[in-house]
Design a protein around this motif. Sequence first.
Motif, PDB file in Angstrom:
ATOM      1  N   ALA A 154       6.693  -4.992  -0.910  1.00 40.61           N
ATOM      2  CA  ALA A 154       5.258  -5.198  -0.721  1.00 40.61           C
ATOM      3  C   ALA A 154       4.732  -6.291  -1.651  1.00 40.61           C
ATOM      4  N   HIS A 155       5.265  -6.350  -2.878  1.00 43.14           N
ATOM      5  CA  HIS A 155       4.837  -7.370  -3.834  1.00 43.14           C
ATOM      6  C   HIS A 155       5.163  -8.774  -3.321  1.00 43.14           C
ATOM      7  N   VAL A 156       6.399  -8.973  -2.884  1.00 38.35           N
ATOM      8  CA  VAL A 156       6.799 -10.298  -2.383  1.00 38.35           C
ATOM      9  C   VAL A 156       5.969 -10.673  -1.156  1.00 38.35           C
ATOM     10  N   ALA A 157       5.779  -9.719  -0.244  1.00 38.08           N
ATOM     11  CA  ALA A 157       4.992  -9.996   0.962  1.00 38.08           C
ATOM     12  C   ALA A 157       3.536 -10.303   0.610  1.00 38.08           C
ATOM     13  N   ALA A 158       2.981  -9.596  -0.383  1.00 37.79           N
ATOM     14  CA  ALA A 158       1.598  -9.848  -0.793  1.00 37.79           C
ATOM     15  C   ALA A 158       1.445 -11.250  -1.380  1.00 37.79           C
ATOM     16  N   VAL A 159       2.399 -11.646  -2.225  1.00 35.73           N
ATOM     17  CA  VAL A 159       2.364 -12.995  -2.798  1.00 35.73           C
ATOM     18  C   VAL A 159       2.453 -14.027  -1.680  1.00 35.73           C
ATOM     19  N   GLY A 160       3.346 -13.794  -0.735  1.00 33.70           N
ATOM     20  CA  GLY A 160       3.477 -14.704   0.404  1.00 33.70           C
ATOM     21  C   GLY A 160       2.229 -14.759   1.250  1.00 33.70           C
ATOM     22  N   ALA A 172      -4.230  -9.738   1.020  1.00 34.63           N
ATOM     23  CA  ALA A 172      -3.120  -9.873   0.067  1.00 34.63           C
ATOM     24  C   ALA A 172      -3.352  -8.972  -1.139  1.00 34.63           C
ATOM     25  N   ALA A 173      -4.598  -8.866  -1.579  1.00 33.50           N
ATOM     26  CA  ALA A 173      -4.913  -8.016  -2.734  1.00 33.50           C
ATOM     27  C   ALA A 173      -4.644  -6.550  -2.419  1.00 33.50           C
ATOM     28  N   ARG A 174      -4.970  -6.105  -1.210  1.00 36.31           N
ATOM     29  CA  ARG A 174      -4.718  -4.711  -0.830  1.00 36.31           C
ATOM     30  C   ARG A 174      -3.216  -4.421  -0.790  1.00 36.31           C
ATOM     31  N   LEU A 175      -2.442  -5.362  -0.278  1.00 31.23           N
ATOM     32  CA  LEU A 175      -0.993  -5.175  -0.233  1.00 31.23           C
ATOM     33  C   LEU A 175      -0.410  -5.182  -1.651  1.00 31.23           C
ATOM     34  N   LEU A 176      -0.942  -6.036  -2.522  1.00 30.43           N
ATOM     35  CA  LEU A 176      -0.493  -6.054  -3.916  1.00 30.43           C
ATOM     36  C   LEU A 176      -0.864  -4.741  -4.618  1.00 30.43           C
ATOM     37  N   ASP A 177      -2.041  -4.199  -4.315  1.00 37.39           N
ATOM     38  CA  ASP A 177      -2.433  -2.892  -4.873  1.00 37.39           C
ATOM     39  C   ASP A 177      -1.439  -1.812  -4.449  1.00 37.39           C
ATOM     40  N   LEU A 178      -1.062  -1.821  -3.178  1.00 37.28           N
ATOM     41  CA  LEU A 178      -0.088  -0.853  -2.685  1.00 37.28           C
ATOM     42  C   LEU A 178       1.225  -0.986  -3.447  1.00 37.28           C
ATOM     43  N   ALA A 179       1.660  -2.221  -3.675  1.00 37.46           N
ATOM     44  CA  ALA A 179       2.906  -2.459  -4.423  1.00 37.46           C
ATOM     45  C   ALA A 179       2.802  -1.894  -5.836  1.00 37.46           C
ATOM     46  N   GLN A 180       1.680  -2.139  -6.492  1.00 37.97           N
ATOM     47  CA  GLN A 180       1.494  -1.635  -7.860  1.00 37.97           C
ATOM     48  C   GLN A 180       1.438  -0.112  -7.897  1.00 37.97           C
ATOM     49  N   GLN A 181       0.803   0.490  -6.907  1.00 36.72           N
ATOM     50  CA  GLN A 181       0.746   1.951  -6.846  1.00 36.72           C
ATOM     51  C   GLN A 181       2.144   2.546  -6.678  1.00 36.72           C
TER      52      GLN A 181
END
Length: 195
Positions: A154-160, A172-181
């Motif tokens: 999820a982190h790589v996809a969010a950055v992309g 992208a921020a929501r996907l990065l939040d999911l990765a961090q969670q």
Amino acid sequence: MGDFPRPLVSGPQFFEEIPGVPDPAEASAAGHRVAQILVRGTRPDRSGIVERVVHLVDTEGLGTLADLWSTAPADSVAGCLWRLYLLHTWVHRHPGDAAREYAAGLAHASVQNVVAGVAAPPTPDDVVTLVDAVLRGIVQSDFDVILDRASAFAHVAAVGRGQLDSGDPHSAARLLDLAQQLRHAAALERTGDLL
């Protein structure tokens, strides 16, 4: 004499006779129990369960899983399962987008790519294979490792997604939040604090 409606029952029986939505607290508790059984249930010969877990959204529907887990905190097993199934559903519905966003994030998140374990450059089949492996891992592997893999993906996809400027700056921020969670939940799982 005409037909008259039955008089209302007073007392505790009154509420038991009213059809409607189940008690939210009971529904939440049931969701947490189901999540615990899926992740922490007995391990002997769970091969029959694996494919059922992978295809749970197909058979039960995302709405049913939302009823079970969508309100669960991110730092709970139930909350983790909700996030894993959201990620899985997104990739299955949009494998081309997921592969394109993941590929765009590779140059900026190479460490997470190693943890996720996706071929570079990824194809739509590669990302589908990864999310299916993550769900299989719920009943076959260490849960913290599964959460780390999903988080890294999820982190790589969010950055992309951020690099590609999808038109929705919050996506992208929501996907990065999911990765961090998921990453935080993996750390809790390692210390025995993920409930």
